[in-house]
Design an enzyme around this catalytic site. Sequence first.
Site, PDB file in Angstrom:
ATOM      1  N   ASP A 112       7.790   4.980  -2.052  1.00 21.56           N
ATOM      2  CA  ASP A 112       6.859   4.461  -1.053  1.00 21.56           C
ATOM      3  C   ASP A 112       6.927   2.947  -0.960  1.00 21.56           C
ATOM      4  OD1 ASP A 112       4.882   4.099   0.779  1.00 21.56           O
ATOM      5  OD2 ASP A 112       3.265   4.941  -0.407  1.00 21.56           O
ATOM      6  N   ASP A 153      10.190   1.600   6.916  1.00 20.08           N
ATOM      7  CA  ASP A 153       9.278   2.332   6.043  1.00 20.08           C
ATOM      8  C   ASP A 153       9.969   3.542   5.424  1.00 20.08           C
ATOM      9  OD1 ASP A 153       6.766   3.268   4.953  1.00 20.08           O
ATOM     10  OD2 ASP A 153       6.693   4.703   6.605  1.00 20.08           O
TER      11      ASP A 153
END
Length: 444
Positions: free
Chosen positions: A106, A316
């Site tokens: 992440d 991302d």
Amino acid sequence: MQHAAASVLMLLAVTIYSCDSANLRLQLSHVDAGRGLTDWELLRRMAQRSKARATHLLSAQAQSGRGRSASAPVNPGAYDDGFPITEYLVHLAAGTPPQEVQLELDTGSDITWTQCKRCPASTCFNQTLPLFDPSASSSFASLPCSSPACQTTPPCGGGNNATSRACNYSISYSDGSVTRGELGREVFTFASGTGEGSSAAVPGLVFGCGHANRGVFTSNETGIAGFGRGSLSLPSQLKVGNFSHCFTTITGSKTSAVLLGLPANLYSNGRGGAVVQTTPLTHNSRNPTLYYLSLKGITVGSKRQLPVPESAALIDSGTSITSLPPRTYRVVRDEFAAQVKLPVVPGNATDPFTCFSAPLRGPKPDVPTMALHFEGATMRLPQENYVFEVVDDDDAGNSSRIICLAVIEGGEIILGNFQQQNMHVLYDLQNSKLSFVPAQCDQL
């Protein structure tokens, strides 16, 4: 994942042990690997997760002024089979002797945490791996409230027993998700990158030992590996100047890699003599953990620099399929359709993708090229990174070829993993730059 935090009940001032952590390696696996899904099922799932991710990223931006933001998987909506919002899992070990953990990669969060053995079934999610057991590790050290790594704020603040009480953390999110536990220091074991089967144990890394975790999690993950820009992220604690990832073909079965520390072969493994491209990483004051790029334009085929506004683009790890704002998406979609010259598949059968019908037999139709122009760099996408094909069988048993544009409509520009397949992407944290080059990721 990056989401708005309703409350973060701790502030952290961490002193990290120094270590030589060049070329540490993490193995990645895609969350849907080995599930026996068709390419179409995989891509539909990735698109739905990407839309859910974008929704919550926008929510985090809208509410980021209310407090410090944090991260945990959240409910993306009702899915028939309860599939996860996670994209890639990193494989490593914690403790002495090492205990296996499997964490979500992440880049939108900082704190690394895993579920621990004190986690009761009523407050934690099921996982396939055994829960991490701090009592079985000779190197685990719980951080007391008096530690410099845990400032005396609630729930630690006050009282005369701050030395003996653990540094608890509690992070709540706007959707009701929460992770609670205590902070500790532990040895984490990584592959060292110096040879097959070699490993490196890094002591003193601060992590969260989760005792109560709610949200949408899956049985093949145990927590989160934070790769954001904050002081508690893994890259920051390891004191590396950069990290990089190289995603193999998403619909394939080969594992991918994350490297911590400058890889020696970044500039030598480009395919076909490709030139390394470099663009500045920009900051968003509302979301300082996230990584942004400056998108200058998009080219589709012969139409260079479509009339789309310059804007910030988020890169991302938790998003699979690139999304564009409605106006920009329509410009790209319409130009692609005009150049591919195939009939659009009607109805919602291919939602959220725009797809075209093509003859199953005969030569494949010509597909326009696509390039993303960033400040000082151009990402020329190979066809397999923005188009996918499926064979469709109708009720009468007739088959046809369906060609789909692997870009979806969303609230902001988010550069997803599908567009980065077989591309070595390096986050130069020291110089605030991002570099990328085509690569054979399974050979990295």
